[in-house]
Design a protein around this motif. Structure first.
Motif, PDB file in Angstrom:
ATOM      1  N   VAL A   1       0.880  -1.170   0.000  1.00 38.30           N
ATOM      2  CA  VAL A   1       0.000   0.000   0.000  1.00 38.30           C
ATOM      3  C   VAL A   1       0.918   1.220   0.000  1.00 38.30           C
ATOM      4  O   VAL A   1       1.446   1.614   1.041  1.00 38.30           O
ATOM      5  CB  VAL A   1      -0.937   0.025   1.223  1.00 38.30           C
ATOM      6  CG1 VAL A   1      -1.802   1.284   1.211  1.00 38.30           C
ATOM      7  CG2 VAL A   1      -1.814  -1.219   1.239  1.00 38.30           C
ATOM      8  N   SER A   2       1.154   1.794  -1.162  1.00 35.76           N
ATOM      9  CA  SER A   2       2.073   2.923  -1.271  1.00 35.76           C
ATOM     10  C   SER A   2       1.288   4.228  -1.243  1.00 35.76           C
ATOM     11  O   SER A   2       0.132   4.291  -1.639  1.00 35.76           O
ATOM     12  CB  SER A   2       2.892   2.826  -2.562  1.00 35.76           C
ATOM     13  OG  SER A   2       2.037   2.893  -3.686  1.00 35.76           O
ATOM     14  N   GLY A   3       1.958   5.272  -0.756  1.00 37.84           N
ATOM     15  CA  GLY A   3       1.335   6.598  -0.738  1.00 37.84           C
ATOM     16  C   GLY A   3       0.647   6.933   0.566  1.00 37.84           C
ATOM     17  O   GLY A   3       0.609   8.097   0.957  1.00 37.84           O
ATOM     18  N   ALA A   4       0.097   5.915   1.251  1.00 34.88           N
ATOM     19  CA  ALA A   4      -0.501   6.174   2.563  1.00 34.88           C
ATOM     20  C   ALA A   4       0.628   6.460   3.552  1.00 34.88           C
ATOM     21  O   ALA A   4       1.674   5.817   3.510  1.00 34.88           O
ATOM     22  CB  ALA A   4      -1.317   4.973   3.016  1.00 34.88           C
ATOM     23  N   ARG A   5       0.432   7.408   4.437  1.00 32.77           N
ATOM     24  CA  ARG A   5       1.474   7.714   5.411  1.00 32.77           C
ATOM     25  C   ARG A   5       0.843   7.945   6.770  1.00 32.77           C
ATOM     26  O   ARG A   5      -0.291   8.445   6.863  1.00 32.77           O
ATOM     27  CB  ARG A   5       2.302   8.931   4.995  1.00 32.77           C
ATOM     28  CG  ARG A   5       1.500  10.217   4.924  1.00 32.77           C
ATOM     29  CD  ARG A   5       2.397  11.422   4.719  1.00 32.77           C
ATOM     30  NE  ARG A   5       1.685  12.622   5.142  1.00 32.77           N
ATOM     31  CZ  ARG A   5       2.264  13.763   5.465  1.00 32.77           C
ATOM     32  NH1 ARG A   5       3.574  13.860   5.418  1.00 32.77           N
ATOM     33  NH2 ARG A   5       1.558  14.809   5.839  1.00 32.77           N
ATOM     34  N   VAL A   6       1.549   7.552   7.819  1.00 28.57           N
ATOM     35  CA  VAL A   6       1.050   7.758   9.177  1.00 28.57           C
ATOM     36  C   VAL A   6       1.812   8.912   9.814  1.00 28.57           C
ATOM     37  O   VAL A   6       3.011   9.097   9.552  1.00 28.57           O
ATOM     38  CB  VAL A   6       1.181   6.484  10.031  1.00 28.57           C
ATOM     39  CG1 VAL A   6       0.309   5.374   9.482  1.00 28.57           C
ATOM     40  CG2 VAL A   6       2.630   6.025  10.130  1.00 28.57           C
ATOM     41  N   VAL A   7       1.131   9.699  10.607  1.00 30.41           N
ATOM     42  CA  VAL A   7       1.715  10.895  11.211  1.00 30.41           C
ATOM     43  C   VAL A   7       1.551  10.817  12.720  1.00 30.41           C
ATOM     44  O   VAL A   7       0.420  10.762  13.231  1.00 30.41           O
ATOM     45  CB  VAL A   7       1.051  12.175  10.666  1.00 30.41           C
ATOM     46  CG1 VAL A   7       1.649  13.409  11.332  1.00 30.41           C
ATOM     47  CG2 VAL A   7       1.219  12.255   9.157  1.00 30.41           C
ATOM     48  N   GLN A   8       2.670  10.791  13.426  1.00 31.16           N
ATOM     49  CA  GLN A   8       2.652  10.761  14.880  1.00 31.16           C
ATOM     50  C   GLN A   8       2.625  12.184  15.445  1.00 31.16           C
ATOM     51  O   GLN A   8       2.938  13.147  14.742  1.00 31.16           O
ATOM     52  CB  GLN A   8       3.889  10.055  15.412  1.00 31.16           C
ATOM     53  CG  GLN A   8       4.043   8.606  14.967  1.00 31.16           C
ATOM     54  CD  GLN A   8       5.215   7.965  15.655  1.00 31.16           C
ATOM     55  OE1 GLN A   8       5.129   7.573  16.812  1.00 31.16           O
ATOM     56  NE2 GLN A   8       6.328   7.863  14.943  1.00 31.16           N
ATOM     57  N   MET A   9       2.335  12.274  16.716  1.00 27.18           N
ATOM     58  CA  MET A   9       2.362  13.568  17.400  1.00 27.18           C
ATOM     59  C   MET A   9       3.748  13.810  17.983  1.00 27.18           C
ATOM     60  O   MET A   9       4.443  12.883  18.382  1.00 27.18           O
ATOM     61  CB  MET A   9       1.308  13.581  18.517  1.00 27.18           C
ATOM     62  CG  MET A   9      -0.120  13.407  18.039  1.00 27.18           C
ATOM     63  SD  MET A   9      -1.294  13.156  19.386  1.00 27.18           S
ATOM     64  CE  MET A   9      -1.172  14.729  20.251  1.00 27.18           C
ATOM     65  N   GLY A  10       4.156  15.081  17.974  1.00 32.42           N
ATOM     66  CA  GLY A  10       5.358  15.473  18.702  1.00 32.42           C
ATOM     67  C   GLY A  10       6.682  15.162  18.045  1.00 32.42           C
ATOM     68  O   GLY A  10       7.734  15.256  18.686  1.00 32.42           O
ATOM     69  N   VAL A  11       6.689  14.824  16.757  1.00 29.95           N
ATOM     70  CA  VAL A  11       7.955  14.529  16.068  1.00 29.95           C
ATOM     71  C   VAL A  11       8.685  15.834  15.759  1.00 29.95           C
ATOM     72  O   VAL A  11       8.074  16.812  15.324  1.00 29.95           O
ATOM     73  CB  VAL A  11       7.694  13.746  14.769  1.00 29.95           C
ATOM     74  CG1 VAL A  11       8.994  13.551  13.994  1.00 29.95           C
ATOM     75  CG2 VAL A  11       7.045  12.407  15.079  1.00 29.95           C
ATOM     76  N   GLU A  12      10.002  15.842  15.983  1.00 29.64           N
ATOM     77  CA  GLU A  12      10.811  17.015  15.654  1.00 29.64           C
ATOM     78  C   GLU A  12      11.729  16.697  14.489  1.00 29.64           C
ATOM     79  O   GLU A  12      12.251  15.598  14.380  1.00 29.64           O
ATOM     80  CB  GLU A  12      11.635  17.473  16.854  1.00 29.64           C
ATOM     81  CG  GLU A  12      10.809  18.126  17.946  1.00 29.64           C
ATOM     82  CD  GLU A  12      11.667  18.873  18.964  1.00 29.64           C
ATOM     83  OE1 GLU A  12      12.915  18.888  18.787  1.00 29.64           O
ATOM     84  OE2 GLU A  12      11.104  19.431  19.912  1.00 29.64           O
ATOM     85  N   GLN A  13      11.904  17.679  13.621  1.00 25.53           N
ATOM     86  CA  GLN A  13      12.773  17.509  12.447  1.00 25.53           C
ATOM     87  C   GLN A  13      13.489  18.831  12.194  1.00 25.53           C
ATOM     88  O   GLN A  13      12.855  19.890  12.142  1.00 25.53           O
ATOM     89  CB  GLN A  13      11.948  17.129  11.221  1.00 25.53           C
ATOM     90  CG  GLN A  13      12.738  17.030   9.937  1.00 25.53           C
ATOM     91  CD  GLN A  13      13.507  15.739   9.811  1.00 25.53           C
ATOM     92  OE1 GLN A  13      12.970  14.671  10.028  1.00 25.53           O
ATOM     93  NE2 GLN A  13      14.771  15.840   9.462  1.00 25.53           N
ATOM     94  N   THR A  14      14.809  18.774  12.038  1.00 27.26           N
ATOM     95  CA  THR A  14      15.585  19.979  11.741  1.00 27.26           C
ATOM     96  C   THR A  14      15.999  19.948  10.276  1.00 27.26           C
ATOM     97  O   THR A  14      16.600  18.982   9.801  1.00 27.26           O
ATOM     98  CB  THR A  14      16.832  20.065  12.638  1.00 27.26           C
ATOM     99  OG1 THR A  14      16.416  20.131  14.008  1.00 27.26           O
ATOM    100  CG2 THR A  14      17.640  21.322  12.305  1.00 27.26           C
ATOM    101  N   ILE A  15      15.655  21.018   9.567  1.00 25.01           N
ATOM    102  CA  ILE A  15      15.980  21.150   8.146  1.00 25.01           C
ATOM    103  C   ILE A  15      16.714  22.464   7.950  1.00 25.01           C
ATOM    104  O   ILE A  15      16.174  23.537   8.253  1.00 25.01           O
ATOM    105  CB  ILE A  15      14.716  21.132   7.266  1.00 25.01           C
ATOM    106  CG1 ILE A  15      13.866  19.896   7.559  1.00 25.01           C
ATOM    107  CG2 ILE A  15      15.079  21.187   5.785  1.00 25.01           C
ATOM    108  CD1 ILE A  15      12.518  19.910   6.884  1.00 25.01           C
ATOM    109  N   SER A  16      17.941  22.378   7.482  1.00 24.09           N
ATOM    110  CA  SER A  16      18.754  23.575   7.210  1.00 24.09           C
ATOM    111  C   SER A  16      18.762  24.540   8.395  1.00 24.09           C
ATOM    112  O   SER A  16      18.625  25.758   8.235  1.00 24.09           O
ATOM    113  CB  SER A  16      18.238  24.283   5.949  1.00 24.09           C
ATOM    114  OG  SER A  16      18.293  23.427   4.839  1.00 24.09           O
ATOM    115  N   GLY A  17      18.893  23.967   9.598  1.00 17.11           N
ATOM    116  CA  GLY A  17      19.019  24.791  10.793  1.00 17.11           C
ATOM    117  C   GLY A  17      17.720  25.187  11.446  1.00 17.11           C
ATOM    118  O   GLY A  17      17.729  25.744  12.555  1.00 17.11           O
ATOM    119  N   HIS A  18      16.570  24.907  10.817  1.00 19.86           N
ATOM    120  CA  HIS A  18      15.283  25.264  11.417  1.00 19.86           C
ATOM    121  C   HIS A  18      14.620  24.000  11.956  1.00 19.86           C
ATOM    122  O   HIS A  18      14.490  23.006  11.242  1.00 19.86           O
ATOM    123  CB  HIS A  18      14.371  25.924  10.389  1.00 19.86           C
ATOM    124  CG  HIS A  18      13.063  26.401  10.964  1.00 19.86           C
ATOM    125  ND1 HIS A  18      12.890  27.679  11.436  1.00 19.86           N
ATOM    126  CD2 HIS A  18      11.879  25.759  11.158  1.00 19.86           C
ATOM    127  CE1 HIS A  18      11.650  27.807  11.886  1.00 19.86           C
ATOM    128  NE2 HIS A  18      11.021  26.657  11.730  1.00 19.86           N
TER     129      HIS A  18
END
Length: 501
Positions: free
Chosen positions: A399-416
């Motif tokens: 099953v491609s394209g479906a995505r699950v989203v958790q709460m409280g995940v942090e991600q740093t991209i280019s310093g932000h």
């Protein structure tokens, strides 16, 4: 063959047979003549034979295919593999010249004609899809993110003192990196929660303009197509703000061509305010390989300025792919795909809603998102990695394209650092699963997705011992959808029955 060769053929084969063949040839040529005259997508799709005849005619106009050609330069359209030559229909020279991607290439009249025709046909499709006042567009051999970067770099010459780009938040890495790569500082505007939907915070946008000063802002970078529960930005209001403060406005319309609502927002934004350019992906909207995008706008001079910013000549592959696709489909075929996508969006919504209820969840109410849907996963939140596991289970079950989203995940991209990354909000109240009804989706795709998602949820509930939240589903699920049949003015109730397994 030309007329003279057909006459010579009559000495070898019966003249009546040759005339019949000549008439058939003229049928193909008539279609090509109309395309060259009008520069529009044909209403009905062409056969493969017509398309291949057309491409072969273009190819023989390029110098690398001239009989007796003698090339002594460093770029003469030489190809070592015959498979590569066939893959590109021997159109090897690419498009543009060293200083302008839209310029005519003297060595490649056929490839240049291909480029000009593709841009004209694509503009016709943009108008068909809803942006009727679009003035110009061109296909660029880069995906959406780099195409946005090209727009920002072009604006730098118009606003050399500007350093900021105002950006209503959308959690997609390439959107953010497109601004950083161009050398600008993104000013992230957090969305506001209205019901289940994440919407543009217009007050925060206005405050930032007042705080930074309009002259220091390169542009406003808005978004149409996006993952639910985020919905398209308030383009009309943002366009008015941009016009008021004389700030350029670039729209990321990545997969928005397939949505009449997204295209209507762009059209209306340009009518009531300011939109300088809107960028969309080829693969997401036209079902071609990844690697191309369309940059379009309402000022022909500005679109030309963007095209001239592209350094050097470019690959013709994206232009070739989309032209072949649109000639195959025709305008009527593309409209049909758009209509089917919209119908299947309603069907997917009903099926996801019914499944969610069986597991004590719900389909999030996001009526302003015309492509993407979100189903809550609140009951899995208390079970450690169950939400991530669900995503893995779906992927391994194809099953491609479906995505699950958790709460409280942090991600740093280019310093932000983004908090609550992938949910478009620092504190969205629910974890959820996304699914989308995009162009080319089928009823079978929906049925298999629901069936496999059901099995995955059942399996997870058994593992977590949380089966009390599962309602006992009926032996079958009935989905009723009222559809208008071919505009005949009456509705028929369609009952689609799926067995739960």
């Amino acid at each position: 063959m030309n007329g003279e060769n057909f006459c010579l053929s009559e000495k070898i084969v019966s003249s009546s047979y040759v005339r019949q063949g000549s008439q058939a040839r003229r049928g193909h040529e008539q279609l090509i003549r109309v395309l060259l005259e009008q520069g529009k997508c044909p209403e009905e799709g062409w056969s493969e034979a017509t398309i291949e005849l057309f491409l072969n005619e273009l190819a023989v106009m390029d110098s690398n295919n001239f009989l007796g050609n003698c090339g002594v330069g460093e770029r003469e359209g030489r190809v070592a593999s015959s498979l590569v030559a066939k893959r590109h229909y021997r159109l090897i020279h690419g498009i543009g010249r060293s200083g302008d991607i839209a310029a005519i290439q003297p060595k490649a009249a056929g490839s240049s004609l291909l480029n000009k025709l593709t841009n004209s046909v694509v503009l016709d499709i943009l108008k068909l899809a809803g942006v009727r006042s679009a003035a110009s567009c061109f296909v660029v051999p880069m995906a959406t993110g780099m195409s946005l970067t090209l727009c920002f770099l072009t604006l730098r010459h118009r606003r050399p003192g500007a350093r900021y780009i105002i950006w209503p938040r959308i959690d997609q890495k390439s959107c953010f990196k497109s601004m950083v790569t161009a050398g600008f500082e993104p000013v992230v505007i957090e969305n506001v929660l209205e019901g289940d939907e994440l919407r543009t915070n217009l007050e925060a946008v206005q405050r930032k303009i007042d705080e930074l000063g309009a002259e220091n802002i390169l542009c406003l970078h808005s978004t149409t197509s996006c993952f639910a529960p985020r919905i398209p930005d308030r383009l009309e209001e943002l366009a008015v703000i941009c016009a008021k403060h004389n700030i350029p406005h670039v729209v990321n319309n990545a997969y928005g061509i397939q949505s009449s609502k997204c295209m209507h927002l762009i059209q209306q934004g340009a009518r009531v305010g300011r939109i300088d350019a809107f960028v969309q992906s080829l693969d997401k909207n036209f079902m071609v390989p990844v690697g191309g995008a369309i940059i379009a706008g309402f000022d022909e001079d500005f679109v030309e300025e963007i095209s001239k910013m592209y350094p050097g000549r470019a690959s013709a592959s994206p232009s070739l792919d989309v032209l072949i696709t649109l000639l195959t489909l025709g305008a009527s075929g593309y409209r049909k795909l758009l209509s089917e996508r919209k119908e299947l969006f309603c069907h997917l919504s009903q099926e996801l809603s019914a499944l969610a209820q069986q597991y004590g969840e719900r389909l999030l109410h996001t009526p302003h998102n015309p492509i993407s849907l979100a189903m809550s996963l609140s009951s899995l939140q208390t079970h450690g990695g169950a939400i991530t596991q669900l995503g893995s289970m779906l992927f391994t079950r194809q099953v491609s394209g479906a995505r699950v989203v958790q709460m409280g995940v942090e991600q740093t991209i280019s310093g932000h650092t983004f908090r609550g990354f992938m949910s478009h909000s620092e504190s969205y109240p629910y974890p959820y699963l996304n699914a989308a009804s995009a162009i080319g989706i089928t009823c079978d795709d929906v049925a298999l997705c629901i069936k496999r998602l059901d099995k995955c949820l059942k399996s997870l509930r058994r593992e977590t011992g949380d089966s009390e939240h599962v309602t006992d589903p009926a032996p079958l699920t009935e989905v009723r959808a009222k559809r208008n049949l071919n505009g005949l003015g009456y509705l028929m109730e369609l009952r689609i029955v799926f067995f739960c397994s």
